[in-house]
Design an enzyme around this catalytic site. Sequence first.
Site, mmCIF file in Angstrom:
data_model
loop_
_atom_site.group_PDB
_atom_site.id
_atom_site.type_symbol
_atom_site.label_atom_id
_atom_site.label_comp_id
_atom_site.label_asym_id
_atom_site.label_seq_id
_atom_site.Cartn_x
_atom_site.Cartn_y
_atom_site.Cartn_z
ATOM 1 N N ASP A 67 3.621 -7.728 92.749
ATOM 2 C CA ASP A 67 2.149 -8.457 93.070
ATOM 3 C C ASP A 67 1.007 -7.247 92.371
ATOM 4 O O ASP A 67 1.894 -6.104 91.924
ATOM 5 C CB ASP A 67 1.779 -7.539 94.361
ATOM 6 N N TYR A 74 -15.297 -14.649 90.292
ATOM 7 C CA TYR A 74 -14.202 -14.751 89.578
ATOM 8 C C TYR A 74 -15.075 -14.763 87.769
ATOM 9 O O TYR A 74 -14.187 -13.665 87.492
ATOM 10 C CB TYR A 74 -13.710 -16.246 88.739
ATOM 11 N N LYS A 83 -14.021 -11.180 85.216
ATOM 12 C CA LYS A 83 -13.211 -11.581 83.355
ATOM 13 C C LYS A 83 -13.946 -11.114 82.536
ATOM 14 O O LYS A 83 -13.903 -10.616 81.649
ATOM 15 C CB LYS A 83 -13.561 -13.150 83.369
ATOM 16 N N THR A 104 -4.034 -26.530 83.912
ATOM 17 C CA THR A 104 -3.307 -25.758 84.035
ATOM 18 C C THR A 104 -3.503 -25.321 86.459
ATOM 19 O O THR A 104 -3.985 -26.228 86.345
ATOM 20 C CB THR A 104 -2.954 -24.145 83.706
HETATM 21 N N1 LIG Z 1 -7.087 -22.700 83.597
HETATM 22 C C1 LIG Z 1 -8.005 -22.902 83.143
HETATM 23 O O1 LIG Z 1 -9.174 -23.104 82.995
HETATM 24 C C2 LIG Z 1 -8.511 -20.821 82.756
HETATM 25 C C3 LIG Z 1 -9.483 -20.512 81.726
HETATM 26 C C4 LIG Z 1 -9.884 -19.824 81.454
HETATM 27 C C5 LIG Z 1 -8.496 -18.519 81.789
HETATM 28 N N2 LIG Z 1 -8.056 -18.539 82.123
HETATM 29 C C6 LIG Z 1 -7.535 -17.403 82.639
HETATM 30 O O2 LIG Z 1 -6.428 -17.694 81.466
HETATM 31 C C7 LIG Z 1 -4.904 -16.996 82.672
HETATM 32 C C8 LIG Z 1 -3.524 -17.744 83.188
HETATM 33 O O3 LIG Z 1 -4.624 -18.684 83.984
HETATM 34 P P1 LIG Z 1 -3.296 -20.016 84.136
HETATM 35 O O4 LIG Z 1 -4.832 -21.343 83.991
HETATM 36 O O5 LIG Z 1 -2.729 -20.126 83.905
HETATM 37 O O6 LIG Z 1 -3.562 -20.402 85.506
HETATM 38 P P2 LIG Z 1 -2.126 -20.190 86.945
HETATM 39 O O7 LIG Z 1 -2.659 -20.290 88.240
HETATM 40 O O8 LIG Z 1 -1.338 -21.497 86.590
HETATM 41 O O9 LIG Z 1 -1.208 -19.199 87.067
HETATM 42 C C9 LIG Z 1 -1.904 -17.374 87.380
HETATM 43 C C10 LIG Z 1 -0.092 -16.902 87.925
HETATM 44 O O10 LIG Z 1 -1.479 -16.136 88.173
HETATM 45 C C11 LIG Z 1 -0.076 -15.490 88.972
HETATM 46 N N3 LIG Z 1 -0.295 -14.273 90.527
HETATM 47 C C12 LIG Z 1 -1.689 -14.828 91.058
HETATM 48 N N4 LIG Z 1 -1.832 -13.382 91.618
HETATM 49 C C13 LIG Z 1 -1.102 -12.680 91.409
HETATM 50 C C14 LIG Z 1 -0.530 -11.219 91.742
HETATM 51 N N5 LIG Z 1 -1.438 -10.695 92.435
HETATM 52 N N6 LIG Z 1 0.868 -11.302 90.968
HETATM 53 C C15 LIG Z 1 1.313 -11.596 89.988
HETATM 54 N N7 LIG Z 1 0.640 -12.356 89.480
HETATM 55 C C16 LIG Z 1 0.235 -13.070 90.762
HETATM 56 C C17 LIG Z 1 0.223 -16.745 90.313
HETATM 57 O O11 LIG Z 1 0.951 -16.589 90.769
HETATM 58 C C18 LIG Z 1 0.212 -17.635 89.236
HETATM 59 O O12 LIG Z 1 1.824 -18.273 88.731
HETATM 60 C C19 LIG Z 1 -5.362 -16.064 83.489
HETATM 61 O O13 LIG Z 1 -6.002 -14.789 83.614
HETATM 62 C C20 LIG Z 1 -6.540 -17.311 84.012
HETATM 63 O O14 LIG Z 1 -8.392 -16.400 84.437
HETATM 64 C C21 LIG Z 1 -7.761 -20.125 82.926
#
Ligand SMILES: NC(=O)c1ccc[n+]([C@@H]2O[C@H](COP(=O)([O-])OP(=O)(O)OC[C@H]3O[C@@H](n4cnc5c(N)ncnc54)[C@H](O)[C@@H]3O)[C@@H](O)[C@H]2O)c1
Length: 256
Positions: A58, A150, A154, A185
């Site tokens: 975590d 959120y 960020k 995703t």
């Molecule tokens: N998907 C989008 O639309 C989007 C857009 C802009 C930015 N992002 C950012 O990109 C990054 C990747 O996002 P994604 O879309 O691949 O998300 P995702 O949900 O597919 O993956 C995020 C991962 O973080 C893990 N996680 C959550 N809490 C945790 C914790 N306490 N300790 C360890 N792991 C933890 C989850 O289990 C998950 O596997 C993130 O920082 C997200 O904010 C995503």
Amino acid sequence: MAFKGNVVLITGAGSGMGQLAAWRLAAGGAKVAALDINEKGLAQTAEGKPGIKAYVVDVTDAEAVNRVVAQAEQDLGPFDRVINAAAIMPFGKLLEQPTEQIRRLMDINYGGLVNVSKATLPGMLKRGKGDFVSFSSMLGQMPTLFTGAYAATKFAVSCYTEVLYHENRDQGVRFVCVCPPAVKTPLLQQAVDTVWPKILDANPPIKPEEVLDALEVSLEKGEFWCLPGKGTRIGYIMRRLLPNAVWKEVHKAEGC
Ligand SMILES: NC(=O)c1ccc[n+]([C@@H]2O[C@H](COP(=O)([O-])OP(=O)(O)OC[C@H]3O[C@@H](n4cnc5c(N)ncnc54)[C@H](O)[C@@H]3O)[C@@H](O)[C@H]2O)c1
């Protein structure tokens, strides 16, 4: 790919862009320490991939992060790249969103980055090389209705990474802060399950591959801000020059 090193540490590697980055880098010959709280997701990431070693952790637990980072370094060697992708994304109208959830968002999305940077960056700076990557978001540049909690995390990620970069520049470590728009995703489901801001329908989610390609280009060019996707750079500029015009569009989209 701009990656020339050997060992990578990725948080949030059990899903989405963290998982894809782990697969891509391992396919290119890197040894990957894949960190996530989700044991099942991590197992899927590492399955059949000898180059990927999974560590359940975590990221909000600083001591556990230190322990896992030390273990991963012992198992795989010093890190040449660190990618901070762990996050959650429940949305909500701020006064209706549970306070506990707002605090948890900050703990994971921002606090996790703080913990991982403290555990990994001093070593990279000492060795005078490496890539330090933070995943922020376009929402970390340009907030909208219902995304405040959120987006605040960020904004914090963007600011922390920007200052971290300037405090440690010219020491051989490359810094990039990735600010994608919506990406296809599993994370998006968390927004769908809470509140989906209509303004996000203006552009369909982009592919995770596009974001990771843009990250490599930013690293190669030495650009700190990585703004993947069509129109993202214009949005970034508009927010700075004409914030009221952006808010007008947001209110128009939501009909309020
Ligand atoms: N998907 C989008 O639309 C989007 C857009 C802009 C930015 N992002 C950012 O990109 C990054 C990747 O996002 P994604 O879309 O691949 O998300 P995702 O949900 O597919 O993956 C995020 C991962 O973080 C893990 N996680 C959550 N809490 C945790 C914790 N306490 N300790 C360890 N792991 C933890 C989850 O289990 C998950 O596997 C993130 O920082 C997200 O904010 C995503």
